[in-house]
Design a protein around this motif. Structure first.
Motif, PDB file in Angstrom:
ATOM      1  N   ASP A 134       0.832  -1.210   0.000  1.00 40.46           N
ATOM      2  CA  ASP A 134       0.000   0.000   0.000  1.00 40.46           C
ATOM      3  C   ASP A 134       0.863   1.254   0.000  1.00 40.46           C
ATOM      4  O   ASP A 134       0.626   2.195   0.770  1.00 40.46           O
ATOM      5  N   THR A 179      -4.580   0.371  -2.073  1.00 40.82           N
ATOM      6  CA  THR A 179      -5.390   1.397  -2.714  1.00 40.82           C
ATOM      7  C   THR A 179      -5.382   1.132  -4.211  1.00 40.82           C
ATOM      8  O   THR A 179      -4.316   1.190  -4.840  1.00 40.82           O
ATOM      9  N   PRO A 180      -6.529   0.821  -4.816  1.00 37.84           N
ATOM     10  CA  PRO A 180      -6.568   0.316  -6.191  1.00 37.84           C
ATOM     11  C   PRO A 180      -5.779   1.130  -7.215  1.00 37.84           C
ATOM     12  O   PRO A 180      -5.096   0.546  -8.056  1.00 37.84           O
ATOM     13  N   LEU A 181      -5.861   2.452  -7.175  1.00 40.31           N
ATOM     14  CA  LEU A 181      -5.201   3.259  -8.203  1.00 40.31           C
ATOM     15  C   LEU A 181      -3.678   3.234  -8.112  1.00 40.31           C
ATOM     16  O   LEU A 181      -2.997   3.675  -9.023  1.00 40.31           O
ATOM     17  N   MET A 183      -2.201   0.208  -7.224  1.00 36.39           N
ATOM     18  CA  MET A 183      -1.875  -1.217  -7.250  1.00 36.39           C
ATOM     19  C   MET A 183      -1.436  -1.677  -8.633  1.00 36.39           C
ATOM     20  O   MET A 183      -1.885  -1.153  -9.650  1.00 36.39           O
ATOM     21  N   LEU A 188      -4.229  -6.558  -9.175  1.00 34.89           N
ATOM     22  CA  LEU A 188      -5.645  -6.315  -9.438  1.00 34.89           C
ATOM     23  C   LEU A 188      -6.283  -7.494 -10.174  1.00 34.89           C
ATOM     24  O   LEU A 188      -7.477  -7.755 -10.013  1.00 34.89           O
ATOM     25  N   ASN A 190      -5.503 -10.464  -9.523  1.00 34.88           N
ATOM     26  CA  ASN A 190      -5.472 -11.568  -8.565  1.00 34.88           C
ATOM     27  C   ASN A 190      -4.580 -12.720  -9.040  1.00 34.88           C
ATOM     28  O   ASN A 190      -4.863 -13.895  -8.817  1.00 34.88           O
ATOM     29  N   SER A 201       3.881   0.581  -7.487  1.00 33.09           N
ATOM     30  CA  SER A 201       3.300   1.589  -6.601  1.00 33.09           C
ATOM     31  C   SER A 201       4.249   2.754  -6.382  1.00 33.09           C
ATOM     32  O   SER A 201       3.810   3.908  -6.226  1.00 33.09           O
ATOM     33  N   GLU A 220      -9.126  10.846  -5.649  1.00 37.46           N
ATOM     34  CA  GLU A 220      -9.335   9.810  -4.641  1.00 37.46           C
ATOM     35  C   GLU A 220     -10.667  10.054  -3.940  1.00 37.46           C
ATOM     36  O   GLU A 220     -11.001  11.164  -3.555  1.00 37.46           O
ATOM     37  N   MET A 225     -13.705   2.556 -10.589  1.00 35.06           N
ATOM     38  CA  MET A 225     -13.844   1.249 -11.217  1.00 35.06           C
ATOM     39  C   MET A 225     -13.353   1.226 -12.663  1.00 35.06           C
ATOM     40  O   MET A 225     -12.678   0.279 -13.084  1.00 35.06           O
ATOM     41  N   VAL A 228      -9.654   1.140 -12.634  1.00 33.53           N
ATOM     42  CA  VAL A 228      -9.177  -0.145 -12.132  1.00 33.53           C
ATOM     43  C   VAL A 228      -9.211  -1.199 -13.239  1.00 33.53           C
ATOM     44  O   VAL A 228      -8.270  -1.986 -13.409  1.00 33.53           O
ATOM     45  N   ALA A 232      -5.947  -3.146 -14.737  1.00 28.87           N
ATOM     46  CA  ALA A 232      -5.859  -4.607 -14.654  1.00 28.87           C
ATOM     47  C   ALA A 232      -5.781  -5.261 -16.020  1.00 28.87           C
ATOM     48  O   ALA A 232      -4.997  -6.198 -16.228  1.00 28.87           O
TER      49      ALA A 232
END
Length: 320
Positions: A134, A179-181, A183, A188, A190, A201, A220, A225, A228, A232
């Motif tokens: 993170d 924090t997705p943005l 990552m 993302l 998986n 990061s 933020e 979505m 993300v 990904a």
């Protein structure tokens, strides 16, 4: 600080004002009543917040001390059932706070110095088999002398723990926080979690320092979505700042390589010209006060808190 480390867990202390909060709970400034020393206390009662605090304390206690990692001073459960984790106090706050106080973004000379120290922290973590998971400006703290330390290890993971439990790897990855943005694409999706996730990061954090905005241009708190999904499953990387040097652009391209296997390690990036070429950076990796020929690009009027004033080849830091 060493004397405080030995006494803070069992000392009498008084809680001060709240200095932060998160999904885990709250952060308060605290004072050791017997010494007057300052520290911070993170508190959580139950649920994921308590799990995150427990994880952070475990990770930090297992690490060898490093000047680039915030220090855990102990843990204790109070009578109200709260888990309290005592942490080293970093007077400068987070890099997100610092950026806000100095016009929203940081000068490239400062970004270079901070990036080098973040890399030193990541190198230490990775040598101990830990992924931070993170990394962003809010989770990097500044000391009063300009030293940088990585903080907030609630999402951190030990790579060997994932590898030793291959059957539970998928479930472990599903539990990866962050924090997705900021990552990495493979996280993302998986698919995997390795040290390269922190390097991605880091690239996002450099963009954040240089622009004062989150990567991908998304504010933020809004619904991220769409971004993300692009991170990904697309083939794009965050927009690089137009004003950054060629060295900075090359450094970002090495961090923000979509193929995790092709990303450089923290140790390799420490040799990159963006953080190592000029003597003014290489000779002062632990103190922003040693930056030479700093250009103050912001007026002191209208900015609260810390102010910068130059004196010869030094930067004098004063509390405003």
């Amino acid at each position: 600080m060493s004397a405080m480390c030995q006494s803070v867990r069992d000392c009498e202390w008084v809680k001060g004002k709240m200095v932060g909060s998160g999904s885990f709970g709250s952060v308060h400034l605290a004072m050791n009543k017997s010494t007057g020393g300052l520290f911070v206390v993170k508190s959580a009662r139950s649920g994921t917040g308590r799990e995150a605090l427990n994880n952070e304390a475990k990770i930090l206690k297992a690490l060898k001390p490093s000047p680039y990692i915030v220090q855990c001073l102990g843990t204790k459960e109070d009578r109200g059932g709260n888990l309290n984790v005592f942490m080293e106090y970093m007077a400068g706050g987070s890099l997100a706070d610092v950026s806000h106080k100095f016009g929203g973004s940081l000068h490239e000379e400062v970004v270079r110095v901070y990036t080098r120290e973040i890399l030193q922290g990541l190198k230490h973590l990775h040598q101990h088999g830990i992924v931070h998971c993170d990394l962003k400006c809010k989770n990097v703290l500044l000391g009063s002398s300009g030293n940088i330390k990585l903080a907030d290890f609630g999402c951190a993971k030990r790579v060997k723990d994932l590898n030793n439990d291959r059957g539970g790897l998928a479930n472990s990855l599903l539990c990866v926080g962050g924090t997705p943005l900021w990552m990495a694409p493979e996280v993302l999706r998986n698919e995997m979690l390795g040290f390269g996730a922190d390097i991605w990061s880091l690239g996002c954090t450099v963009i954040e320092m240089a622009t004062g905005r989150p990567p991908w241009g998304v504010v933020e708190g809004s619904n991220p979505m769409a971004s993300v999904l692009r991170i990904a499953h697309g083939d794009v990387v965050p927009h690089f700042p137009s004003h950054i040097s060629k060295e900075g652009l090359d450094f970002l391209s090495m961090c923000l390589e979509r193929n995790a296997d092709k990303r450089c390690s923290a140790e390799e990036l420490l040799s990159h010209p963006f953080v190592s070429r000029n003597k003014q950076y290489a000779s002062s990796p632990t103190c922003v006060l040693e930056i030479h020929n700093f250009e103050d690009t912001y007026e002191s009027e209208g900015h609260e808190g810390t102010s910068l004033g130059s004196s010869g080849n030094w930067i004098t830091v004063r509390s405003g």
